[in-house]
Every structure is written in structure tokens, then in C-alpha cells.
Design a protein around this motif. Sequence first.
Motif, PDB file in Angstrom:
ATOM      1  N   ARG A 118     -35.877-123.905 -20.695  1.00 39.88           N
ATOM      2  CA  ARG A 118     -37.314-123.831 -20.575  1.00 39.88           C
ATOM      3  C   ARG A 118     -37.599-123.497 -19.143  1.00 39.88           C
ATOM      4  N   LEU A 119     -37.247-124.053 -18.219  1.00 44.37           N
ATOM      5  CA  LEU A 119     -37.862-124.130 -16.808  1.00 44.37           C
ATOM      6  C   LEU A 119     -36.971-122.767 -16.124  1.00 44.37           C
ATOM      7  N   HIS A 120     -35.912-122.486 -16.342  1.00 42.27           N
ATOM      8  CA  HIS A 120     -35.143-121.628 -15.541  1.00 42.27           C
ATOM      9  C   HIS A 120     -34.345-120.378 -16.310  1.00 42.27           C
ATOM     10  N   GLY A 121     -34.103-120.631 -17.222  1.00 40.12           N
ATOM     11  CA  GLY A 121     -33.157-119.754 -18.000  1.00 40.12           C
ATOM     12  C   GLY A 121     -31.861-119.527 -17.507  1.00 40.12           C
ATOM     13  N   ASN A 122     -31.248-118.524 -17.756  1.00 40.77           N
ATOM     14  CA  ASN A 122     -30.112-117.892 -16.873  1.00 40.77           C
ATOM     15  C   ASN A 122     -28.880-119.413 -16.884  1.00 40.77           C
ATOM     16  N   ILE A 123     -28.619-119.696 -17.992  1.00 38.57           N
ATOM     17  CA  ILE A 123     -27.560-120.806 -18.312  1.00 38.57           C
ATOM     18  C   ILE A 123     -26.327-120.693 -17.483  1.00 38.57           C
ATOM     19  N   THR A 124     -25.785-119.975 -17.790  1.00 43.66           N
ATOM     20  CA  THR A 124     -24.553-119.710 -17.113  1.00 43.66           C
ATOM     21  C   THR A 124     -24.411-120.075 -15.835  1.00 43.66           C
ATOM     22  N   GLU A 125     -24.967-119.004 -15.017  1.00 44.02           N
ATOM     23  CA  GLU A 125     -24.974-119.237 -13.615  1.00 44.02           C
ATOM     24  C   GLU A 125     -25.722-120.576 -13.128  1.00 44.02           C
ATOM     25  N   ASN A 126     -26.734-121.029 -13.904  1.00 46.26           N
ATOM     26  CA  ASN A 126     -27.413-122.138 -13.234  1.00 46.26           C
ATOM     27  C   ASN A 126     -26.377-123.333 -13.626  1.00 46.26           C
ATOM     28  N   LEU A 127     -25.725-123.629 -14.838  1.00 50.26           N
ATOM     29  CA  LEU A 127     -24.809-124.490 -15.129  1.00 50.26           C
ATOM     30  C   LEU A 127     -23.618-124.726 -13.783  1.00 50.26           C
ATOM     31  N   ASN A 128     -23.225-123.415 -13.797  1.00 51.95           N
ATOM     32  CA  ASN A 128     -22.102-123.528 -12.680  1.00 51.95           C
ATOM     33  C   ASN A 128     -22.666-124.013 -11.423  1.00 51.95           C
ATOM     34  N   MET A 129     -23.775-123.468 -10.987  1.00 53.48           N
ATOM     35  CA  MET A 129     -24.361-124.080  -9.746  1.00 53.48           C
ATOM     36  C   MET A 129     -24.747-125.682  -9.699  1.00 53.48           C
ATOM     37  N   PHE A 130     -25.226-126.211 -10.896  1.00 59.90           N
ATOM     38  CA  PHE A 130     -25.564-127.615 -10.679  1.00 59.90           C
ATOM     39  C   PHE A 130     -24.499-128.509 -11.344  1.00 59.90           C
ATOM     40  N   PHE A 131     -23.411-127.748 -11.681  1.00 57.90           N
ATOM     41  CA  PHE A 131     -22.306-128.716 -12.313  1.00 57.90           C
ATOM     42  C   PHE A 131     -21.690-129.899 -11.592  1.00 57.90           C
ATOM     43  N   PRO A 132     -21.522-129.382 -10.053  1.00 55.25           N
ATOM     44  CA  PRO A 132     -20.744-130.613  -9.331  1.00 55.25           C
ATOM     45  C   PRO A 132     -21.740-131.835  -9.369  1.00 55.25           C
ATOM     46  N   TYR A 133     -23.090-131.748  -9.297  1.00 56.86           N
ATOM     47  CA  TYR A 133     -23.767-132.680  -9.295  1.00 56.86           C
ATOM     48  C   TYR A 133     -24.386-133.454 -10.595  1.00 56.86           C
ATOM     49  N   VAL A 134     -23.670-132.955 -11.721  1.00 55.05           N
ATOM     50  CA  VAL A 134     -24.335-133.475 -13.059  1.00 55.05           C
ATOM     51  C   VAL A 134     -23.506-134.787 -13.417  1.00 55.05           C
ATOM     52  N   GLY A 135     -24.438-135.983 -13.715  1.00 53.05           N
ATOM     53  CA  GLY A 135     -23.640-137.147 -14.231  1.00 53.05           C
ATOM     54  C   GLY A 135     -24.132-137.307 -15.675  1.00 53.05           C
ATOM     55  N   HIS A 136     -24.952-136.508 -16.326  1.00 52.18           N
ATOM     56  CA  HIS A 136     -24.829-136.747 -17.705  1.00 52.18           C
ATOM     57  C   HIS A 136     -25.641-135.469 -18.078  1.00 52.18           C
ATOM     58  N   ILE A 137     -25.253-135.203 -19.710  1.00 49.13           N
ATOM     59  CA  ILE A 137     -25.692-133.933 -20.224  1.00 49.13           C
ATOM     60  C   ILE A 137     -26.424-134.224 -21.523  1.00 49.13           C
ATOM     61  N   GLN A 138     -27.500-133.562 -22.009  1.00 52.15           N
ATOM     62  CA  GLN A 138     -28.180-133.627 -23.165  1.00 52.15           C
ATOM     63  C   GLN A 138     -28.311-132.258 -23.650  1.00 52.15           C
ATOM     64  N   ILE A 139     -28.556-132.204 -25.275  1.00 46.27           N
ATOM     65  CA  ILE A 139     -28.770-131.003 -25.855  1.00 46.27           C
ATOM     66  C   ILE A 139     -29.772-131.044 -26.805  1.00 46.27           C
ATOM     67  N   SER A 140     -30.303-129.858 -27.111  1.00 49.82           N
ATOM     68  CA  SER A 140     -31.205-129.489 -28.350  1.00 49.82           C
ATOM     69  C   SER A 140     -31.444-128.099 -28.232  1.00 49.82           C
ATOM     70  N   GLN A 141     -32.037-127.475 -29.215  1.00 55.22           N
ATOM     71  CA  GLN A 141     -31.988-126.103 -29.375  1.00 55.22           C
ATOM     72  C   GLN A 141     -33.490-125.771 -28.789  1.00 55.22           C
ATOM     73  N   VAL A 142     -33.778-124.697 -28.368  1.00 53.56           N
ATOM     74  CA  VAL A 142     -35.180-124.059 -27.905  1.00 53.56           C
ATOM     75  C   VAL A 142     -35.440-123.068 -28.793  1.00 53.56           C
ATOM     76  N   PRO A 143     -36.773-122.902 -29.394  1.00 50.10           N
ATOM     77  CA  PRO A 143     -37.771-123.761 -28.696  1.00 50.10           C
ATOM     78  C   PRO A 143     -38.313-125.096 -29.220  1.00 50.10           C
TER      79      PRO A 143
END
Length: 198
Positions: A118-143
Amino acid sequence: MSAVPGSEERFKESLELAVKYAKELSCSKIHILAGLKPTSSPKGNVRCFNKMEQTYISNLKYACSRLKKDNILGVIEPICPQAVPNYFLDSFYQAMKYIKLINEPNLKLQLDFYHLQRLHGNITENLNMFFPYVGHIQISQVPDRHEPDSDGELDYHYIFNLLQSLEYSGFIGLEYKPKGDTIDGLKWLKTFPNCSIG
């Protein structure tokens, strides 16, 4: 309330209660909620934002120090305005700024794919960028925030494969609204290899 000026003592009391519950439940992570921007403040009010940011950074530093005593990880989660209007932490880039600034090993990012899309899209690139700082993950479908296999913008088969390639080994929180019955809504797990309820 961690970004709300004037709530510092209430924040500390709330954190102590959260730690008490976490210890009783053997929970190793606590989500530190930022709180809401005042609705009376004009949008883009720099002074108000700066004051909230100072409060947030100070409270996060305090939380890191306090949680370290009990070996608990603090996580912060950017939340989109469609879910919580006026939420202070409404950008993953903003969250990364604070995590890097505070630079404590027990402060990480809570990455909810619903909010990321919802905020940024571009899931693949953003996940790769943020992943080293991730402590927990949550999921649901959009929208509509239903089950991950419901109709929507995100392909969770692809996302789970991406997480596997990144060697994510933590839990994945199911923060969605079932379209119908909760138990029936969990049938999607059977179509995703290596998924089970823990």
C-alpha cells in the motif's frame, strides 16, 4: 503512544506491562506502536512532526535499553493510512531512518506486506533492501486484507519463494480478515508448501 509528546511516563508504564506479559508468555518480541498524529494539526506541520519525531526517538532508545534486560526484541511497523489514518510511522523509509539512527541490535522492522504494498509497492526490490533489518513478518492480501490466496495484488507463492531464497527462518504472522469462517480461511495453507500453523 511512543511518538506522542507528553505520554512518556504512560509509555514507560505500558512498556513495563508489555514486558510482564511477554515474559509470562515466553514471547521474545514486542511491537512498539508509534501512535497518531493530532488531527487538529494542519497536514505537513513541520514543528508538530519534529516534536513527535524527537519523542519517538527518545522513547525507542529507552525501549531498547529496557528490553535488552530481558532479551526482548523491539519491532516497529510502518502502517498505511488506509488501515490507520494519521499514524505517525507511515513509511518504511522513515522506519529505516530510525532503526539506523538508534543502531541497537534489539530494534528491528516489522514488515507487513499489506502495508509495504500500500505504501511503496515494488515488493521484490523493497524486500531485498529492508530484509537485513527485519525482525518479524506479517501477511494479508491487498486491497481487501483477506487470506493470502484470495484475489488481489500480491502473489504469495512468489513472495514465499523470495523469503525462502533470503533464508527467512522466523514466524509469519497472519494478520488478515477472513472472508468467512476462520477455520475455513486457513485452508490456503495446504496450497503453500512448507506452511503450517505454529
